[in-house]
Design a protein around this motif. Structure first.
Motif, PDB file in Angstrom:
ATOM      1  N   ARG A  88      -6.517  16.639 -64.773  1.00 40.58           N
ATOM      2  CA  ARG A  88      -7.268  16.073 -63.661  1.00 40.58           C
ATOM      3  C   ARG A  88      -7.029  14.578 -63.623  1.00 40.58           C
ATOM      4  O   ARG A  88      -6.695  13.967 -64.639  1.00 40.58           O
ATOM      5  N   HIS A  89      -7.224  13.998 -62.473  1.00 37.60           N
ATOM      6  CA  HIS A  89      -7.046  12.550 -62.387  1.00 37.60           C
ATOM      7  C   HIS A  89      -7.820  12.004 -61.193  1.00 37.60           C
ATOM      8  O   HIS A  89      -8.171  12.726 -60.265  1.00 37.60           O
ATOM      9  N   ARG A  90      -8.053  10.711 -61.232  1.00 38.68           N
ATOM     10  CA  ARG A  90      -8.639   9.985 -60.117  1.00 38.68           C
ATOM     11  C   ARG A  90      -7.877   8.668 -60.026  1.00 38.68           C
ATOM     12  O   ARG A  90      -7.990   7.822 -60.904  1.00 38.68           O
ATOM     13  N   THR A  91      -7.076   8.504 -58.980  1.00 41.58           N
ATOM     14  CA  THR A  91      -6.209   7.344 -58.870  1.00 41.58           C
ATOM     15  C   THR A  91      -6.342   6.689 -57.504  1.00 41.58           C
ATOM     16  O   THR A  91      -6.567   7.360 -56.494  1.00 41.58           O
ATOM     17  N   GLY A  92      -6.192   5.393 -57.482  1.00 45.63           N
ATOM     18  CA  GLY A  92      -6.095   4.628 -56.248  1.00 45.63           C
ATOM     19  C   GLY A  92      -4.762   3.915 -56.216  1.00 45.63           C
ATOM     20  O   GLY A  92      -3.812   4.289 -56.918  1.00 45.63           O
ATOM     21  N   HIS A  93      -4.666   2.875 -55.434  1.00 49.18           N
ATOM     22  CA  HIS A  93      -3.434   2.086 -55.399  1.00 49.18           C
ATOM     23  C   HIS A  93      -3.315   1.271 -56.686  1.00 49.18           C
ATOM     24  O   HIS A  93      -4.290   0.672 -57.145  1.00 49.18           O
ATOM     25  N   SER A  94      -2.124   1.262 -57.253  1.00 50.71           N
ATOM     26  CA  SER A  94      -1.891   0.422 -58.427  1.00 50.71           C
ATOM     27  C   SER A  94      -1.402  -0.963 -58.034  1.00 50.71           C
ATOM     28  O   SER A  94      -1.271  -1.846 -58.890  1.00 50.71           O
ATOM     29  N   ALA A  95      -1.113  -1.162 -56.764  1.00 52.86           N
ATOM     30  CA  ALA A  95      -0.740  -2.465 -56.213  1.00 52.86           C
ATOM     31  C   ALA A  95      -1.461  -2.610 -54.877  1.00 52.86           C
ATOM     32  O   ALA A  95      -1.814  -1.616 -54.241  1.00 52.86           O
ATOM     33  N   PRO A  96      -1.700  -3.835 -54.416  1.00 55.31           N
ATOM     34  CA  PRO A  96      -2.546  -4.036 -53.223  1.00 55.31           C
ATOM     35  C   PRO A  96      -2.038  -3.310 -51.985  1.00 55.31           C
ATOM     36  O   PRO A  96      -0.825  -3.220 -51.755  1.00 55.31           O
ATOM     37  N   PRO A  97      -2.947  -2.773 -51.166  1.00 58.52           N
ATOM     38  CA  PRO A  97      -2.555  -2.142 -49.902  1.00 58.52           C
ATOM     39  C   PRO A  97      -1.974  -3.173 -48.936  1.00 58.52           C
ATOM     40  O   PRO A  97      -2.416  -4.323 -48.895  1.00 58.52           O
ATOM     41  N   THR A  98      -1.001  -2.744 -48.149  1.00 59.30           N
ATOM     42  CA  THR A  98      -0.365  -3.621 -47.167  1.00 59.30           C
ATOM     43  C   THR A  98      -0.773  -3.295 -45.744  1.00 59.30           C
ATOM     44  O   THR A  98      -0.747  -4.161 -44.877  1.00 59.30           O
ATOM     45  N   LYS A  99      -1.142  -2.029 -45.495  1.00 65.17           N
ATOM     46  CA  LYS A  99      -1.511  -1.620 -44.143  1.00 65.17           C
ATOM     47  C   LYS A  99      -2.508  -0.479 -44.237  1.00 65.17           C
ATOM     48  O   LYS A  99      -2.291   0.493 -44.982  1.00 65.17           O
ATOM     49  N   ILE A 100      -3.618  -0.602 -43.491  1.00 63.38           N
ATOM     50  CA  ILE A 100      -4.608   0.474 -43.446  1.00 63.38           C
ATOM     51  C   ILE A 100      -4.862   0.845 -41.990  1.00 63.38           C
ATOM     52  O   ILE A 100      -4.721   0.007 -41.089  1.00 63.38           O
ATOM     53  N   LYS A 101      -5.239   2.108 -41.783  1.00 65.31           N
ATOM     54  CA  LYS A 101      -5.472   2.588 -40.421  1.00 65.31           C
ATOM     55  C   LYS A 101      -6.311   3.856 -40.491  1.00 65.31           C
ATOM     56  O   LYS A 101      -6.049   4.730 -41.329  1.00 65.31           O
ATOM     57  N   HIS A 102      -7.314   3.962 -39.622  1.00 67.11           N
ATOM     58  CA  HIS A 102      -8.091   5.205 -39.550  1.00 67.11           C
ATOM     59  C   HIS A 102      -7.200   6.318 -39.012  1.00 67.11           C
ATOM     60  O   HIS A 102      -6.447   6.116 -38.047  1.00 67.11           O
ATOM     61  N   ASN A 103      -7.312   7.482 -39.623  1.00 62.06           N
ATOM     62  CA  ASN A 103      -6.365   8.560 -39.321  1.00 62.06           C
ATOM     63  C   ASN A 103      -6.718   9.341 -38.063  1.00 62.06           C
ATOM     64  O   ASN A 103      -5.851   9.773 -37.337  1.00 62.06           O
TER      65      ASN A 103
END
Length: 827
Positions: A264-279
């Motif tokens: 099992r794991h719980r991961t996010g970005h390991s480097a800063p996000p560059t672009k975000i957008k609601h799907n």
């Protein structure tokens, strides 16, 4: 105005772990293991069985302090966040700088310290005495870990050496050498296998056999950064790891002598996000592309709905076999992307550009992986060595076509289902320089593009013919089209923003005020606001109808991307050097916010980024006022038994009449006399005077009560406070005593009626005023009718009472009418 009038910090998404080692705890009542990680000034608690969040704990420490050791702060939290110093041990950093510590098992009040100089010290923290000094092994101590055996400690060194040492006998039992640099973490299995795990700065984990005294296995690239923490579960073949790559992983050892398998794991970005957008239009999921090359989806509802779409690659099959780390065909980070949900269940609905790369990739949100197509124009004969790359993309609202702009000035159209090329704009090129932005309108009739040649061009989507050209005052940096309103926002290199109306094809607004490069823009769902972020760390909200700046605030780190929820309830932002996505709640949806144009010399204030807890750290505890509004009737909130039975006390007393006289106990216990009332109060002792007469003073029998005296002095508020603290029987006694027959006066009875009038005028304690008045009239109605002064005051009370009831009846009628209208309208 302080801070932001529109937005307030809500919470952060996608943050799970940092460089501090986790802490594992077993809950006896739940029969479950919990792991704690530190993120900023918060603790996250996860259950190991599902790796799902149980709770967030905000640590309110002094602003000059930061969480440096999760173990230390965990101890602080265990004693209700008290920061009182129990013991302070001072060291000379030149001779002994503490670099690791642990509490040896069964060693009561003992702490073992390791130093950067290599030596170790064992202290008794109760007596504050140094018990023993270990000379060390000529290398800085990085880790101290208890082994399953009492008196034996695992010591990790900066040289990569691992020492198994008996601290009771001061004897080294065995040594190991790790080839990946300093030891960052150690843990020992307790399920019958003599295995030790060691962490390294490059993310590898070594598994050592303590009986064979050798390395038996390697878990390479368990994390992309240094291993911060390693913990084997007690009597279970499970290993918990965390690192600064924002990941928590649970590994299972279900094969004898083999590596750990990711369970099992719980991961996010390991480097800063560059672009975000609601799907999608629900606003529940946010797509995020990071510098780590991954595309992920974060849920605003619960993290169990989060999913990673993976890392971009040119060869999906080879990446599955070799893994992302060893994939030679993996793509660089995504710079920008577009998504459309209209046909995402049929084919790919996301298209992305990669940094410095000509090829654009499609992604499937439904499958949660990179898609089927790698879109690359044939005009370059697949010569990827050319300095040409994709700069901007858009997907039509129907989800059938993708428009891709290139740094060479070309704009191509592809079919999203087949990946086939469907034409390009312009005879040769659409623009003479790199294309900075491209958009398609809601009906697939027009395509608008902006280029570094300072031109805005409007094309017919189907025939590809040029319809209109508009010169821009400066080179554009990016563009954004609000499809519903037809407003196109263009961010220029001179830090200004121009708004173009697609219908009239004219520039209708121009905004200036940013002092740095504009990183991103987003429209509110109704198209009324344009929210912009720039490198000057400001987030500004522009009102398009009035053409003015209505909100502005600063953040510590510049926002690189913004996305307003399609429902308008949240603004999402990502920031420089930040791994999370931060949500800001829209205050205008739940309260009246007056938005006025800000002056030209307005100086915005800095707002802290929201944490992973649901409330902002700056938010104080809300205390409800005693009265919400002076026009509303407020009740006393006292229990019903304190006032409802006042009119029925005679019936209650008759029912509760004792059948036999009370019997005294044989030996009465010692007691302190108390004052009658619902709130227990001890009577103060009275010291008899020397010349006290033995003659009984009859005046004491007719002594006036405190309530009576306060009515005499016309102290309405204090009189009401006294009545609130009395029980029903005591209240009846006090009101009976107001009559002249019981030693009272007409003037005091008149004062009581004035007290009731003042309560009705203030519209507070409405229930108490009704109950006290009803009992007063029941006891003294005939006497009041014979006294003109009391009748005049009673008529005044009646007028106030009727006015209050009429006001309440009007409000109730309005609410009933509104509910009836809503019910009939819905039907």
């Amino acid at each position: 105005m302080k801070g932001s009038a529109i937005f307030s910090g809500f919470r952060a998404l996608g943050l799970y772990s940092n460089h501090l080692a986790h802490v594992l705890r077993f809950h006896k009542k739940h029969r479950e293991f919990y792991v704690l990680t530190a993120v900023g000034q918060c603790f996250h608690t996860y259950n190991v069985s599902k790796v799902s969040t149980v709770r967030y704990i905000l640590v309110r420490l002094n602003k000059n302090y930061r969480i440096k050791d999760i173990f230390t702060v965990y101890v602080i939290c265990s004693v209700n966040l008290t920061t009182d110093t129990y013991l302070q041990i001072s060291y000379d950093k030149a001779s002994f700088e503490v670099s690791a510590l642990m509490h040896p098992s069964t060693y009561l009040n003992k702490i073992l310290f390791g130093s950067s100089q290599g030596s170790l010290q064992l202290w008794n923290i109760k007596s504050n005495k140094l018990l023993f000094t270990f000379p060390g092994w000529a290398s800085a101590v990085t880790v101290l870990q208890q082994t399953p055996a009492v008196d034996v400690v695992g010591v990790g060194l900066a040289s990569g050496q691992i020492i198994i040492h008996n601290i009771r006998c001061n004897e080294t039992l065995m040594k190991f050498q790790q080839d990946w640099g300093p030891v960052t973490a150690l843990s020992f299995r307790t399920d019958g296998h003599p295995i030790m795990a060691s962490g390294s700065p490059i993310g590898h984990i070594g598994l050592w056999d303590l009986e064979e005294k050798k390395l038996v296995s390697q878990m390479r690239d368990a994390h992309t950064t240094a291993i911060a923490g390693l913990t084997f579960l007690q009597n279970e073949p499970l290993l918990i790891t965390n690192g600064a790559d924002n990941a928590i992983r649970v590994w299972i050892f279900d094969v004898a002598g083999g590596d750990g398998r990711l369970l099992r794991h719980r991961t996010g970005h390991s480097a800063p996000p560059t672009k975000i957008k609601h799907n999608d239009q629900s606003g529940l999921n946010i797509l995020s592309a990071g510098q780590d090359g991954t595309l992920q989806s974060f849920s605003t509802v619960h993290e169990r709905f989060n999913k990673s779409l993976g890392h971009g690659t040119l060869n999906k099959t080879r990446a599955k076999k070799k893994g992302v780390t060893h994939d030679t065909a993996k793509l660089p980070a995504i710079t920008t992307f577009a998504s459309e949900t209209a046909r995402q269940s049929d084919w790919d609905g996301i298209i992305a550009c990669h940094r410095g790369f000509l090829v654009t990739t499609t992604w499937s949100y439904q499958k949660g992986s990179i898609g089927a197509h790698k879109l690359e124009p044939e005009r370059f004969n697949k010569n990827r060595s050319l300095n040409v790359h994709a700069t901007a993309v858009d997907i039509t609202s129907c989800g059938n076509f993708a428009v891709i702009a290139l740094s060479s000035g070309h704009i191509d159209v592809y079919n999203m289902q087949s990946g086939f090329h469907r034409g390009h704009y312009g005879k040769d090129k659409a623009h003479a320089g790199p294309v900075r932005g491209v958009s398609v309108d809601a009906l697939n009739q027009l395509t608008v593009s902006v280029g570094a040649d300072r031109l805005l061009k409007i094309w017919r989507f189907k025939s590809k013919e040029l319809l209109h050209t508009h010169s821009l005052p400066a080179a554009p940096a990016s563009s954004l089209l609000h499809r519903d309103s037809g407003m196109l926002a263009i961010a220029l290199d001179d830090f200004t923003i121009q708004i173009l109306d697609m219908e009239t094809r004219r520039a209708v607004r121009r905004f200036s005020g940013h002092r740095g490069q504009i990183n991103d823009m987003t429209f509110s769902p109704d198209g009324r606001w344009l929210i912009t972020a720039s490198m000057d760390c400001a987030i500004r909200t522009w009102d398009l109808p009035s053409g003015s700046l209505v909100d502005c605030f600063l953040v510590d780190a510049a926002a690189v991307s913004l996305s307003m929820s399609p429902t308008g309830n949240f603004l999402a932002s990502s920031h420089v050097d930040g791994l999370g996505i931060y949500l800001w709640s829209n205050n205008t949806l739940c309260s009246m916010v007056s938005l006025r144009p800000l002056s030209a010399d307005y100086e915005p204030t800095v707002i802290m980024l929201p944490g992973t807890y649901a409330d902002s750290s700056e938010m104080l505890e809300y205390i409800s006022p005693a009265q919400l509004d002076e026009h509303l009737v407020t009740l006393s909130l006292l229990p019903d038994s304190r006032w409802k039975n006042l009119l029925h006390l005679d019936i209650i007393k008759k029912k509760n009449k004792p059948k036999a006289p009370p019997k005294l106990p044989k030996a009465a216990p010692f007691f302190i006399p108390t004052i009658p009332g619902l709130v227990p109060q001890f009577a103060l002792p009275t010291t008899p005077s020397e010349d006290q007469s033995k003659v009984v003073n009859l005046g004491v029998l007719a002594q006036k009560s405190t309530f009576y005296l306060q009515l005499e002095n016309a102290l309405d508020n204090n009189s009401l406070k006294l009545l609130r603290e009395l029980g029903p029987s005591a209240i009846e006694t006090e009101l009976r005593a107001l009559s002249p027959d019981m030693g009272g006066e007409v003037r005091v009875m008149q004062s009581f009626l004035k007290m009731i009038s003042s309560i009705l005028q203030s519209k507070r304690d409405f229930d108490l005023a009704q109950a006290y008045l009803a009992l007063f009239l029941k006891l003294h109605l005939r006497f009041i009718a014979d006294q003109p002064e009391l009748m005049e005051e009673a008529e005044s009370v009646s007028a106030h009472l009727e006015e209050t009831w009429m006001s309440m009846q009007t409000l109730l009628n309005q609410n009933i009418c509104l509910l009836s209208y809503i019910k009939s309208a819905l039907l």
